[in-house]
Scaffold this motif. Structure first.
Motif, PDB file in Angstrom:
ATOM      1  N   ASN A 100       0.557   5.450   2.413  1.00 14.33           N
ATOM      2  CA  ASN A 100      -0.540   4.822   1.682  1.00 14.33           C
ATOM      3  C   ASN A 100      -1.026   5.745   0.562  1.00 14.33           C
ATOM      4  O   ASN A 100      -0.592   6.896   0.447  1.00 14.33           O
ATOM      5  N   TRP A 101      -1.925   5.223  -0.258  1.00 15.66           N
ATOM      6  CA  TRP A 101      -2.462   5.940  -1.410  1.00 15.66           C
ATOM      7  C   TRP A 101      -3.201   7.205  -0.983  1.00 15.66           C
ATOM      8  O   TRP A 101      -3.091   8.256  -1.617  1.00 15.66           O
ATOM      9  N   GLU A 102      -3.961   7.125   0.089  1.00 12.99           N
ATOM     10  CA  GLU A 102      -4.737   8.268   0.567  1.00 12.99           C
ATOM     11  C   GLU A 102      -3.823   9.436   0.944  1.00 12.99           C
ATOM     12  O   GLU A 102      -4.158  10.596   0.697  1.00 12.99           O
ATOM     13  N   ALA A 103      -2.683   9.135   1.539  1.00 11.68           N
ATOM     14  CA  ALA A 103      -1.726  10.198   1.903  1.00 11.68           C
ATOM     15  C   ALA A 103      -1.194  10.880   0.646  1.00 11.68           C
ATOM     16  O   ALA A 103      -1.093  12.111   0.598  1.00 11.68           O
ATOM     17  N   GLN A 126      -5.751  16.577  -3.697  1.00  7.68           N
ATOM     18  CA  GLN A 126      -6.749  17.301  -2.910  1.00  7.68           C
ATOM     19  C   GLN A 126      -6.248  18.644  -2.388  1.00  7.68           C
ATOM     20  O   GLN A 126      -7.008  19.599  -2.311  1.00  7.68           O
ATOM     21  N   ILE A 182      -2.670  11.066  -2.355  1.00  2.57           N
ATOM     22  CA  ILE A 182      -3.775  11.821  -2.964  1.00  2.57           C
ATOM     23  C   ILE A 182      -4.027  13.118  -2.198  1.00  2.57           C
ATOM     24  O   ILE A 182      -4.244  14.178  -2.794  1.00  2.57           O
ATOM     25  N   GLY A 183      -3.986  13.041  -0.879  1.00  2.00           N
ATOM     26  CA  GLY A 183      -4.220  14.229  -0.059  1.00  2.00           C
ATOM     27  C   GLY A 183      -3.221  15.336  -0.332  1.00  2.00           C
ATOM     28  O   GLY A 183      -3.579  16.508  -0.418  1.00  2.00           O
ATOM     29  N   GLY A 207       0.810  -1.211   0.000  1.00  2.00           N
ATOM     30  CA  GLY A 207       0.000   0.000   0.000  1.00  2.00           C
ATOM     31  C   GLY A 207       0.842   1.259   0.000  1.00  2.00           C
ATOM     32  O   GLY A 207       0.335   2.355  -0.211  1.00  2.00           O
TER      33      GLY A 207
END
Length: 80
Positions: free
Chosen positions: A51-54, A61, A56-57, A33
């Motif tokens: 991770n991916w969310e970090a 974003q 993207i953030g 991840g």
């Protein structure tokens, strides 16, 4: 285990004026991840995200004015 997945970040604008527009970084998502990216600048700095969310953030974003998109290089049917 999943194979690593390569992607590219493409920007239409650069709000900070630092990294430019177009194809600005290459990245890999690993089976853990974790995401590793390398900027396509003269310095080629590398960053590791938990991770991916970090990722993207920070890169999508936080700067919507850059109108960035992701292209997944190992599966052309996926584009964000």
């Amino acid at each position: 285990m999943n194979a690593p997945q390569r992607f590219a970040l493409i920007r239409q604008a650069d709000a900070t004026g630092v990294s430019g527009t177009g194809h600005v970084l290459d990245g890999v998502i690993f089976h853990t991840g974790q995401v590793v990216v390398c900027w396509r600048s003269a310095f080629g700095s590398i960053t590791i995200f938990e991770n991916w969310e970090a990722f993207i953030g920070v890169h999508l974003q936080a700067h919507p004015e850059n109108r960035a998109s992701l292209v997944f290089l190992d599966d052309e049917s996926k584009e964000v």
